[in-house]
Design a protein around this motif. Structure first.
Motif, PDB file in Angstrom:
ATOM      1  N   LYS A  37      58.050  33.896  42.783  1.00  0.00           N
ATOM      2  CA  LYS A  37      56.840  33.967  43.356  1.00  0.00           C
ATOM      3  C   LYS A  37      56.441  32.637  44.101  1.00  0.00           C
ATOM      4  CE  LYS A  37      54.509  37.096  40.377  1.00  0.00           C
ATOM      5  NZ  LYS A  37      53.080  37.529  39.847  1.00  0.00           N
ATOM      6  N   PHE A  56      51.625  33.008  43.840  1.00  0.00           N
ATOM      7  CA  PHE A  56      51.361  34.087  44.692  1.00  0.00           C
ATOM      8  C   PHE A  56      52.619  34.896  45.112  1.00  0.00           C
ATOM      9  CE2 PHE A  56      48.734  30.335  45.551  1.00  0.00           C
ATOM     10  CZ  PHE A  56      47.547  30.792  45.868  1.00  0.00           C
ATOM     11  N   THR A  57      52.395  36.335  45.309  1.00  0.00           N
ATOM     12  CA  THR A  57      53.083  37.295  45.677  1.00  0.00           C
ATOM     13  C   THR A  57      53.394  36.882  47.360  1.00  0.00           C
ATOM     14  OG1 THR A  57      51.733  38.859  46.114  1.00  0.00           O
ATOM     15  CG2 THR A  57      52.737  38.834  43.985  1.00  0.00           C
ATOM     16  N   GLU A  59      52.604  39.066  49.482  1.00  0.00           N
ATOM     17  CA  GLU A  59      51.440  39.729  50.048  1.00  0.00           C
ATOM     18  C   GLU A  59      50.289  38.881  49.987  1.00  0.00           C
ATOM     19  OE1 GLU A  59      53.946  41.037  47.946  1.00  0.00           O
ATOM     20  OE2 GLU A  59      54.941  42.320  49.675  1.00  0.00           O
ATOM     21  N   GLU A  60      50.250  38.257  48.642  1.00  0.00           N
ATOM     22  CA  GLU A  60      48.833  37.489  48.478  1.00  0.00           C
ATOM     23  C   GLU A  60      48.820  36.232  49.497  1.00  0.00           C
ATOM     24  OE1 GLU A  60      48.179  38.399  43.652  1.00  0.00           O
ATOM     25  OE2 GLU A  60      49.595  36.843  44.322  1.00  0.00           O
ATOM     26  N   GLU A  63      47.834  37.471  52.936  1.00  0.00           N
ATOM     27  CA  GLU A  63      46.362  37.382  52.916  1.00  0.00           C
ATOM     28  C   GLU A  63      45.650  36.381  52.813  1.00  0.00           C
ATOM     29  OE1 GLU A  63      43.240  39.670  53.447  1.00  0.00           O
ATOM     30  OE2 GLU A  63      45.109  40.414  53.444  1.00  0.00           O
TER      31      GLU A  63
END
Length: 73
Positions: A37, A56-57, A59-60, A63
């Protein structure tokens, strides 16, 4: 406190550096053998000690980038 392992897969960059040499970095890290990650935290110069951080991934993180970009207007 239980032991944990980490492997810095890729060092992406340094965000800032303190007068004592600690750096706040964005890295791609695998914790305890799990899927890597994105990770932001403070590190001692030799990476043997670390401060609290956030993971965080992808995707996160994307975002978060959207939120930061939209807050600039």
């Amino acid at each position: 406190m239980s032991d944990f392992k980490y492997d810095i897969i890729k060092s992406i960059g340094t965000i800032s550096e303190s007068p004592k040499g600690w750096t706040r970095e964005l890295n791609w890290i695998s914790w305890n053998g799990r899927e890597p990650k994105y990770d932001i935290r403070d590190w001692a110069p030799d990476h043997t000690k670390m401060g609290k951080g956030m993971t965080f991934t992808k995707e996160e993180l994307l975002e978060l980038r959207k939120l930061l970009t939209s807050s600039e207007s």
